[in-house]
Design a protein around this motif. Structure first.
Motif, mmCIF file in Angstrom:
data_model
loop_
_atom_site.group_PDB
_atom_site.id
_atom_site.type_symbol
_atom_site.label_atom_id
_atom_site.label_comp_id
_atom_site.label_asym_id
_atom_site.label_seq_id
_atom_site.Cartn_x
_atom_site.Cartn_y
_atom_site.Cartn_z
ATOM 1 N N GLU A 29 0.809 -1.212 0.000
ATOM 2 C CA GLU A 29 0.000 0.000 0.000
ATOM 3 C C GLU A 29 0.844 1.266 0.000
ATOM 4 O O GLU A 29 0.490 2.262 -0.628
ATOM 5 N N THR A 30 1.982 1.273 0.720
ATOM 6 C CA THR A 30 2.819 2.470 0.785
ATOM 7 C C THR A 30 3.993 2.409 -0.193
ATOM 8 O O THR A 30 4.670 3.413 -0.410
ATOM 9 N N ASN A 31 4.236 1.242 -0.777
ATOM 10 C CA ASN A 31 5.361 1.034 -1.703
ATOM 11 C C ASN A 31 6.714 1.233 -1.021
ATOM 12 O O ASN A 31 7.709 1.535 -1.679
ATOM 13 N N LYS A 32 6.765 1.063 0.302
ATOM 14 C CA LYS A 32 7.995 1.291 1.055
ATOM 15 C C LYS A 32 8.632 -0.029 1.501
ATOM 16 O O LYS A 32 7.937 -1.028 1.725
ATOM 17 N N VAL A 33 9.955 0.004 1.630
ATOM 18 C CA VAL A 33 10.723 -1.146 2.105
ATOM 19 C C VAL A 33 11.383 -0.775 3.427
ATOM 20 O O VAL A 33 12.024 0.279 3.531
ATOM 21 N N THR A 34 11.226 -1.636 4.423
ATOM 22 C CA THR A 34 11.829 -1.422 5.735
ATOM 23 C C THR A 34 12.791 -2.574 6.032
ATOM 24 O O THR A 34 12.425 -3.737 5.903
ATOM 25 N N ILE A 35 14.010 -2.225 6.444
ATOM 26 C CA ILE A 35 15.038 -3.222 6.734
ATOM 27 C C ILE A 35 15.327 -3.250 8.234
ATOM 28 O O ILE A 35 15.555 -2.202 8.850
ATOM 29 N N THR A 36 15.330 -4.447 8.817
ATOM 30 C CA THR A 36 15.723 -4.649 10.214
ATOM 31 C C THR A 36 16.929 -5.577 10.246
ATOM 32 O O THR A 36 16.944 -6.608 9.566
ATOM 33 N N VAL A 37 17.950 -5.195 11.028
ATOM 34 C CA VAL A 37 19.191 -5.972 11.105
ATOM 35 C C VAL A 37 19.226 -6.734 12.427
ATOM 36 O O VAL A 37 18.908 -6.172 13.486
ATOM 37 N N TYR A 38 19.634 -7.993 12.381
ATOM 38 C CA TYR A 38 19.715 -8.854 13.562
ATOM 39 C C TYR A 38 21.163 -9.242 13.811
ATOM 40 O O TYR A 38 21.835 -9.751 12.911
ATOM 41 N N ASN A 39 21.622 -9.000 15.018
ATOM 42 C CA ASN A 39 22.965 -9.412 15.436
ATOM 43 C C ASN A 39 22.869 -10.824 16.006
ATOM 44 O O ASN A 39 22.278 -11.039 17.069
ATOM 45 N N LEU A 40 23.441 -11.781 15.319
ATOM 46 C CA LEU A 40 23.349 -13.178 15.741
ATOM 47 C C LEU A 40 24.585 -13.630 16.511
ATOM 48 O O LEU A 40 24.754 -14.829 16.755
ATOM 49 N N THR A 41 25.435 -12.683 16.908
ATOM 50 C CA THR A 41 26.664 -13.019 17.629
ATOM 51 C C THR A 41 26.517 -12.691 19.116
ATOM 52 O O THR A 41 25.521 -12.117 19.548
ATOM 53 N N ASP A 42 27.559 -13.037 19.873
ATOM 54 C CA ASP A 42 27.580 -12.742 21.303
ATOM 55 C C ASP A 42 28.368 -11.466 21.608
ATOM 56 O O ASP A 42 28.722 -11.203 22.759
ATOM 57 N N SER A 43 28.646 -10.679 20.572
ATOM 58 C CA SER A 43 29.366 -9.419 20.745
ATOM 59 C C SER A 43 28.518 -8.268 20.203
ATOM 60 O O SER A 43 27.613 -8.479 19.389
ATOM 61 N N THR A 44 28.835 -7.065 20.639
ATOM 62 C CA THR A 44 28.140 -5.890 20.129
ATOM 63 C C THR A 44 28.500 -5.676 18.663
ATOM 64 O O THR A 44 29.660 -5.784 18.274
ATOM 65 N N MET A 45 27.505 -5.397 17.859
ATOM 66 C CA MET A 45 27.713 -5.176 16.433
ATOM 67 C C MET A 45 27.416 -3.718 16.104
ATOM 68 O O MET A 45 26.445 -3.134 16.605
#
Length: 273
Positions: free
Chosen positions: A61-77
């Motif tokens: 409906e809005t034609n927008k793309v939203t990206i979410t990033v996931y840190n799969l490690t045990d350290s700060t990314m």
């Protein structure tokens, strides 16, 4: 969901002419360009060896793309938005916006002018005792103060994601031109993202590139006779051209008219590295 839509569309396939204004009916589907990753439906299905993942949400409906990033490690990314890009068929646009937006708000009252009535009397030709009295009278002269507050909106260059945490890229991108199918025949039917990330407190950067494509596009005009629009014919044409249209993981059927109607779910695609 699919069974319900099949029932709805099936009823339309066998319906007679409709008085509803519909100019055309279109079918689209999207997929991850990596066929193995395209089959992933959740983060739980991502291999344990992966260190970073993203979810890509598309809104029809809005034609927008939203990206979410996931840190799969045990350290700060750390995500460097200055070196992360959204990929269009003809260009790349950085996530970081260096422009500074300001908002200024002023509050307070003003100060009125002080007027001597004697001056007015002289201008009006009033003299004598009356003019003398007026020259000693002042009116007005109210006092006030004002304050201005300016707020600066500055885009973030770096995003820090805690271990096993996630964060939005904080900017949406419009893919209306891609969804319209304007460049579909020329191969301009894809988009992607490049995420620059660090696992060692910005001592080094790695790139994670993920691309997606609109792999099906069917647009069929709806025949009109007098006040009737023959939706069933257009739907049959789409089904004939792609009998497995419901087998696609992410599909969308749009009835275009004065107010468009959508059938299908907003896709969320996963990718990992």
């Amino acid at each position: 969901m699919k069974r319900l839509l099949i029932f709805i569309l099936g009823g339309m396939l066998f319906s007679c002419a409709s008085p509803r204004l519909v100019s055309d009916i279109s079918y689209r589907s999207f997929r991850n360009q990596d066929s193995v990753k395209h089959r992933i439906n959740s983060l739980q299905e991502i291999p344990a060896t992966a260190e970073i993942a993203i979810s890509t949400a598309i809104s029809w409906e809005t034609n927008k793309v939203t990206i979410t990033v996931y840190n799969l490690t045990d350290s700060t990314m750390a995500i460097d938005r200055t070196q992360s890009f959204f990929i269009y068929p003809d260009r790349q646009t950085p996530y970081y916006d260096p422009s500074v937006t300001t908002h200024t708000k002023t509050t307070g009252t003003g100060r009125g002018a002080s007027v001597n009535l004697g001056a007015i009397g002289s201008a009006a030709g009033i003299g004598g005792p009356v003019g003398t009295i007026l020259s000693g009278i002042n009116v007005g002269g109210s006092r006030s103060s004002s304050n201005s507050t300016t707020t600066y909106d500055i885009d973030q260059q770096l995003i820090y994601i805690p271990p096993r945490g996630h964060a939005s890229m904080q900017r949406e991108f419009d893919i209306k031109t891609i969804l319209s199918g304007a460049g579909f025949a020329q191969g301009n039917n894809f988009f992607g993202v490049c995420i620059a990330y660090s696992k060692d407190r910005m001592k080094s950067l790695q790139n994670f590139i993920s691309t997606y494509t609109m792999n099906n596009l069917l647009i069929v005009p709806v025949r009109k006779e007098k006040r009737n629009y023959y939706l069933n014919e257009a739907l049959r044409s789409i089904y004939t051209a792609k009998p497995d249209l419901f087998a696609e993981k992410f599909w969308w059927i749009r009835f275009a008219g004065d107010s468009s109607v959508f059938y299908g779910e907003d896709p969320i695609l996963f990718d990992y590295k």
